[in-house]
Motif scaffolding. Structure first.
Motif, PDB file in Angstrom:
ATOM      1  N   ALA A   1      49.122  21.817  31.817  1.00 34.66           N
ATOM      2  CA  ALA A   1      47.863  21.704  31.083  1.00 34.66           C
ATOM      3  C   ALA A   1      47.829  22.789  30.018  1.00 34.66           C
ATOM      4  O   ALA A   1      48.645  23.719  30.020  1.00 34.66           O
ATOM      5  N   GLY A   2      46.882  22.672  29.093  1.00 34.95           N
ATOM      6  CA  GLY A   2      46.729  23.682  28.055  1.00 34.95           C
ATOM      7  C   GLY A   2      45.325  24.252  28.067  1.00 34.95           C
ATOM      8  O   GLY A   2      44.370  23.570  28.452  1.00 34.95           O
ATOM      9  N   VAL A   3      45.180  25.508  27.646  1.00 35.59           N
ATOM     10  CA  VAL A   3      43.868  26.156  27.638  1.00 35.59           C
ATOM     11  C   VAL A   3      43.702  26.964  26.356  1.00 35.59           C
ATOM     12  O   VAL A   3      44.668  27.547  25.836  1.00 35.59           O
ATOM     13  N   PHE A   4      42.468  26.963  25.839  1.00 32.91           N
ATOM     14  CA  PHE A   4      42.102  27.736  24.655  1.00 32.91           C
ATOM     15  C   PHE A   4      40.962  28.689  25.013  1.00 32.91           C
ATOM     16  O   PHE A   4      40.110  28.358  25.846  1.00 32.91           O
ATOM     17  N   ALA A   5      40.951  29.860  24.371  1.00 27.56           N
ATOM     18  CA  ALA A   5      39.816  30.787  24.473  1.00 27.56           C
ATOM     19  C   ALA A   5      39.267  31.007  23.069  1.00 27.56           C
ATOM     20  O   ALA A   5      40.023  31.265  22.126  1.00 27.56           O
ATOM     21  N   VAL A   6      37.946  30.879  22.927  1.00 33.33           N
ATOM     22  CA  VAL A   6      37.301  31.006  21.619  1.00 33.33           C
ATOM     23  C   VAL A   6      36.266  32.124  21.673  1.00 33.33           C
ATOM     24  O   VAL A   6      35.443  32.181  22.591  1.00 33.33           O
ATOM     25  N   ARG A   7      36.312  32.995  20.684  1.00 35.97           N
ATOM     26  CA  ARG A   7      35.352  34.109  20.611  1.00 35.97           C
ATOM     27  C   ARG A   7      34.966  34.323  19.160  1.00 35.97           C
ATOM     28  O   ARG A   7      35.827  34.427  18.290  1.00 35.97           O
ATOM     29  N   GLY A   8      33.650  34.356  18.897  1.00 32.36           N
ATOM     30  CA  GLY A   8      33.189  34.550  17.527  1.00 32.36           C
ATOM     31  C   GLY A   8      33.620  33.431  16.596  1.00 32.36           C
ATOM     32  O   GLY A   8      33.841  33.667  15.402  1.00 32.36           O
ATOM     33  N   GLY A   9      33.747  32.228  17.128  1.00 31.00           N
ATOM     34  CA  GLY A   9      34.125  31.096  16.294  1.00 31.00           C
ATOM     35  C   GLY A   9      35.601  31.010  15.970  1.00 31.00           C
ATOM     36  O   GLY A   9      36.003  30.173  15.152  1.00 31.00           O
ATOM     37  N   GLU A  10      36.428  31.841  16.609  1.00 29.25           N
ATOM     38  CA  GLU A  10      37.867  31.825  16.352  1.00 29.25           C
ATOM     39  C   GLU A  10      38.635  31.766  17.666  1.00 29.25           C
ATOM     40  O   GLU A  10      38.202  32.314  18.691  1.00 29.25           O
ATOM     41  N   ILE A  11      39.801  31.094  17.634  1.00 29.34           N
ATOM     42  CA  ILE A  11      40.655  31.009  18.815  1.00 29.34           C
ATOM     43  C   ILE A  11      41.366  32.336  19.024  1.00 29.34           C
ATOM     44  O   ILE A  11      41.927  32.910  18.089  1.00 29.34           O
ATOM     45  N   MET A  12      41.333  32.840  20.246  1.00 36.96           N
ATOM     46  CA  MET A  12      41.961  34.121  20.565  1.00 36.96           C
ATOM     47  C   MET A  12      43.473  33.932  20.679  1.00 36.96           C
ATOM     48  O   MET A  12      43.949  32.982  21.324  1.00 36.96           O
ATOM     49  N   PRO A  13      44.264  34.804  20.053  1.00 37.83           N
ATOM     50  CA  PRO A  13      45.716  34.598  19.943  1.00 37.83           C
ATOM     51  C   PRO A  13      46.443  34.436  21.276  1.00 37.83           C
ATOM     52  O   PRO A  13      47.356  33.614  21.389  1.00 37.83           O
ATOM     53  N   ARG A  14      46.058  35.180  22.305  1.00 37.63           N
ATOM     54  CA  ARG A  14      46.783  35.122  23.577  1.00 37.63           C
ATOM     55  C   ARG A  14      46.490  33.843  24.364  1.00 37.63           C
ATOM     56  O   ARG A  14      47.257  33.482  25.263  1.00 37.63           O
ATOM     57  N   VAL A  15      45.369  33.188  24.059  1.00 32.05           N
ATOM     58  CA  VAL A  15      45.005  31.959  24.771  1.00 32.05           C
ATOM     59  C   VAL A  15      44.769  30.860  23.738  1.00 32.05           C
ATOM     60  O   VAL A  15      43.689  30.303  23.605  1.00 32.05           O
ATOM     61  N   ASN A  16      45.809  30.570  22.987  1.00 30.70           N
ATOM     62  CA  ASN A  16      45.783  29.538  21.957  1.00 30.70           C
ATOM     63  C   ASN A  16      46.734  28.422  22.376  1.00 30.70           C
ATOM     64  O   ASN A  16      47.938  28.507  22.162  1.00 30.70           O
ATOM     65  N   ASN A  17      46.193  27.411  23.055  1.00 29.27           N
ATOM     66  CA  ASN A  17      47.004  26.341  23.660  1.00 29.27           C
ATOM     67  C   ASN A  17      48.018  26.942  24.635  1.00 29.27           C
ATOM     68  O   ASN A  17      49.188  26.560  24.663  1.00 29.27           O
ATOM     69  N   LEU A  18      47.532  27.856  25.447  1.00 28.97           N
ATOM     70  CA  LEU A  18      48.366  28.495  26.459  1.00 28.97           C
ATOM     71  C   LEU A  18      48.740  27.480  27.532  1.00 28.97           C
ATOM     72  O   LEU A  18      47.862  26.823  28.108  1.00 28.97           O
ATOM     73  N   LYS A  19      50.040  27.342  27.819  1.00 27.78           N
ATOM     74  CA  LYS A  19      50.488  26.365  28.806  1.00 27.78           C
ATOM     75  C   LYS A  19      50.285  26.895  30.222  1.00 27.78           C
ATOM     76  O   LYS A  19      50.618  28.037  30.540  1.00 27.78           O
ATOM     77  N   LEU A  20      49.718  26.031  31.088  1.00 32.70           N
ATOM     78  CA  LEU A  20      49.561  26.336  32.511  1.00 32.70           C
ATOM     79  C   LEU A  20      50.405  25.341  33.300  1.00 32.70           C
ATOM     80  O   LEU A  20      50.394  24.148  33.011  1.00 32.70           O
ATOM     81  N   THR A  21      51.119  25.831  34.310  1.00 26.62           N
ATOM     82  CA  THR A  21      51.955  24.966  35.144  1.00 26.62           C
ATOM     83  C   THR A  21      51.510  25.062  36.592  1.00 26.62           C
ATOM     84  O   THR A  21      51.323  26.153  37.132  1.00 26.62           O
ATOM     85  N   PHE A  22      51.314  23.916  37.230  1.00 29.31           N
ATOM     86  CA  PHE A  22      50.839  23.842  38.611  1.00 29.31           C
ATOM     87  C   PHE A  22      52.019  24.063  39.552  1.00 29.31           C
ATOM     88  O   PHE A  22      52.992  23.299  39.530  1.00 29.31           O
ATOM     89  N   ASN A  23      51.955  25.114  40.395  1.00 26.91           N
ATOM     90  CA  ASN A  23      53.097  25.438  41.253  1.00 26.91           C
ATOM     91  C   ASN A  23      52.900  24.951  42.681  1.00 26.91           C
ATOM     92  O   ASN A  23      51.898  24.319  43.020  1.00 26.91           O
ATOM     93  N   GLN A  24      53.891  25.252  43.526  1.00 23.32           N
ATOM     94  CA  GLN A  24      53.893  24.743  44.895  1.00 23.32           C
ATOM     95  C   GLN A  24      52.781  25.341  45.747  1.00 23.32           C
ATOM     96  O   GLN A  24      52.453  24.805  46.822  1.00 23.32           O
ATOM     97  N   ASN A  25      52.165  26.414  45.292  1.00 26.43           N
ATOM     98  CA  ASN A  25      51.067  27.038  46.030  1.00 26.43           C
ATOM     99  C   ASN A  25      49.695  26.574  45.554  1.00 26.43           C
ATOM    100  O   ASN A  25      48.668  27.092  45.992  1.00 26.43           O
TER     101      ASN A  25
END
Length: 255
Positions: A68-92
Motif C-alpha cells: 500500500a502507499g501512504v502520504f502525509a500532508v502538512r500546511g498544504g504540502e506533501i511531506m518528503p519522507r511520507v510521499n507515496n511511502l510504500k508499506l508492505t504487509f509482513n508475516q506478523n
C-alpha cells in the motif's frame, strides 16, 4: 538508578526498551508506524484468500507481501519522507515502510492518506476534498482476476484524512472504491464448516464464461469455500454482464 529507569521507560514507551545500564545507553529513535484497517474490522489474514469464507459479509483481508502507499500532508504540502511511502504487509500482520520515518512533532498536525494497491506513479490532488478522486477515475480493474493475487490488485481501496494517534501510530481505515459482483451458479454441492474438509461437489457447471457485452471476456476469481465467482468492476459501468455455462450438458446464459 531507579530514577533513570523511570526516565528510560517514559522515553521509549512506543518501542522495545533496551536495558538501561550505568553507561546510560542512547534510546532508539522513535518512529512512525502505520496500521491499515477495514471499517473497524481486523485486517490480518491467516489464509491465502483475500475474501473470507463468509459469503454474506464478504470481509476483505490483507495477505502476506501486499503493498500500500501512504502520504502525509502538512500546511498544504506533501511531506518528503511520507510521499507515496510504500508499506508492505509482513508475516506478523505489520505494515513495514520501505524506509523508516523518525518521529518528530511536525507529524502531530499532519494529515495522512493511504491507498491500496501500491503504484509508484500515484499522486494525490490536494485541491480536491477527495484526494484520490482522479486516482479512482483512472483506475481500471484488470479483466483477468482469476487468482487471489490478481483479484486483490483489482480491489482499489483508499482512506479519507487521518491523524496521528497514540504511540506515534497512524490508523488508516480503508474503503472500497470499486464494485463487487458475486455470482453463484446452479450446482449440487456440500460445503462443510470444518476448516480441514474440502467442499464436495456432486454436480457443477462447466465451460463457465464471463463477458461484457461491449467489453470482451472477463476472468473472475472462484472462491472454493463459498462456491461463488467474484469479480470487481467500476461502479459506474453501464455495460451488460453476460454469464454463460453448461449444466449437465445443457447450455445456459444469464445477463
Amino acid at each position: 538508578m531507579k530514577n533513570y529507569l523511570n526516565l528510560c521507560l517514559a522515553l521509549c514507551a512506543a518501542f522495545v526498551i533496551t536495558a538501561c545500564s550505568q553507561k546510560e545507553d542512547t534510546p532508539e529513535p522513535q518512529r512512525l508506524s502505520f496500521q491499515l484497517t477495514f471499517s473497524g474490522q481486523n485486517s490480518q489474514a491467516s489464509g491465502p484468500r483475500r475474501i473470507a469464507t463468509n459469503g454474506e459479509t464478504m470481509k476483505t483481508v490483507f495477505t502476506l507481501n501486499d503493498e500500500a502507499g501512504v502520504f502525509a500532508v502538512r500546511g498544504g504540502e506533501i511531506m518528503p519522507r511520507v510521499n507515496n511511502l510504500k508499506l508492505t504487509f509482513n508475516q506478523n500482520g505489520v505494515w513495514v515502510p520501505s524506509s523508516m520515518v523518525p518521529y518528530s512533532e511536525e507529524y502531530d498536525d499532519a494529515i495522512f492518506y493511504a491507498y491500496y494497491p501500491y503504484s509508484d506513479t500515484v499522486t494525490i490532488d490536494l485541491t480536491n476534498e477527495d484526494v484520490f478522486r482522479q486516482v479512482t477515475a483512472d483506475f481500471q480493474p484488470a479483466a483477468d482476476q482469476s487468482t487471489a493475487s490478481l483479484f486483490g490488485k483489482a480491489d482499489l481501496l483508499t482512506t479519507g484524512a487521518c491523524r496521528i494517534g497514540t504511540l506515534h501510530s497512524v490508523t488508516l481505515p480503508m474503503e472500497h472504491r470499486m464494485a463487487l459482483v458475486n455470482v453463484e451458479l446452479p450446482n449440487v454441492s456440500y460445503v462443510f464448516t470444518n476448516a480441514d474438509v474440502e467442499p464436495y461437489i456432486l454436480v457443477s457447471p462447466t465451460n463457465v464464461k464471463f463477458a461484457l457485452e461491449a467489453g470482451g471476456e472477463l476472468k473472475p476469481f472462484f472462491d472454493e469455500a463459498t462456491q461463488t465467482y467474484m469479480l470487481i468492476l467500476k461502479p459506474e459501468l453501464q455495460d451488460k454482464l453476460i454469464v454463460s455455462y453448461e449444466n449437465a450438458g445443457t447450455p445456459f446464459s444469464e445477463e
